[in-house]
Design an enzyme around this catalytic site. Structure first.
Site, PDB file in Angstrom:
ATOM      1  N   ASP A   1      -1.659  -0.856   6.014  1.00 26.95           N
ATOM      2  CA  ASP A   1      -1.840  -0.136   7.282  1.00 26.95           C
ATOM      3  C   ASP A   1      -3.292   0.034   7.698  1.00 26.95           C
ATOM      4  OD1 ASP A   1      -2.356   3.299   6.797  1.00 26.95           O
ATOM      5  OD2 ASP A   1      -2.246   1.879   5.148  1.00 26.95           O
TER       6      ASP A   1
ATOM      7  N   ASP B   1       0.876  -1.161   0.000  1.00 21.12           N
ATOM      8  CA  ASP B   1       0.000   0.000   0.000  1.00 21.12           C
ATOM      9  C   ASP B   1       0.925   1.226   0.000  1.00 21.12           C
ATOM     10  OD1 ASP B   1      -2.475   1.544   0.478  1.00 21.12           O
ATOM     11  OD2 ASP B   1      -1.570   1.895   2.435  1.00 21.12           O
TER      12      ASP B   1
END
Length: 224
Positions: free
Chosen positions: A173, A8
């Site tokens: 996250d 990400d």
């Protein structure tokens, strides 16, 4: 076949919250509302996207303010414009990112990005951070008709890098990253140094990363 490590972007490789919040606040100021978001206190909201920031700010408006119809869509377009014009003023890579990427490559792993950030902005940010050439592929929010947590988004990131989903894992996250990995049938390592910190352990990821210097060894363990 080399393993593929998929990342990400916002909140994982780089702390982009300051510039995201600044773009949202520019929209609020244009409506005479002032700065409704705080770059520190609202960092976690920033990592959930532009519309999440706008809605959080609207929720703090005084009773004398009413939004016209279509305000959110209008402000979202403005937010993207403000953000693109100042995308890396406050943004910084998290400690150890460059060293980890170098070691992963030296170990023979291929690297990819799977982000819900619009593709053009993701390319722009990677370029301004000087890491665009580290990744074999990059799939953004609008690259495909679907985005995370749809597993097709993740698979496209792996396929674009020439990898095999069965020999890959995701570093992220948020709960969206956890759901993406589960849907794709791969493992996920969530970072413990973002706004939510160790609280992400509630999502039961296969690993929590306290620092990027832990990532190369994790990749050796998971990918060989």
């Amino acid at each position: 076949m080399a393993g593929t490590v998929v990342f990400d972007l916002d909140g994982t490789l780089a702390d982009t919250s300051g510039d995201l919040v600044a773009a949202a606040n520019a929209c609020f100021r244009a409506r005479g509302l002032g700065d409704l978001l705080d770059p520190v206190a609202d960092a976690l909201t920033a990592f959930h996207g532009g519309r999440a920031m706008l809605r959080a700010g609207y929720g703090r408006m005084g009773p004398d303010h009413l939004l016209p119809p279509g305000a959110e869509d209008e402000d979202f377009d403005r937010l993207l414009g403000h953000y693109g014009a100042a995308i890396a003023v406050h943004t910084r890579l998290y400690p150890g990112v460059l060293e980890a990427l170098d070691q992963l490559a030296a170990d023979g792993h291929v690297l990819s990005i799977c982000t819900n950030k619009p593709e053009a902005l993701a390319h722009q940010l990677l370029g301004e951070l000087g890491i665009a050439d580290r990744f074999a592929s990059m799939i953004g929010a609008d690259t495909l008709p679907v985005k995370k947590p749809d597993p097709r988004h993740y698979r496209a990131a792996v396929d674009g890098a020439g990898g095999d989903v069965a020999r890959s894992f995701l570093v992220g996250d948020t709960e969206t990253d956890r759901k993406t990995a589960a849907a794709a049938g791969v493992r996920v390592a969530l970072v413990a140094f973002g706004p939510e910190g160790e609280g992400l352990s509630r999502l039961a990821p296969e690993a929590m990363l306290g620092h990027f210097d832990e990532l190369p060894e994790l990749a050796r363990s998971w990918l060989g």
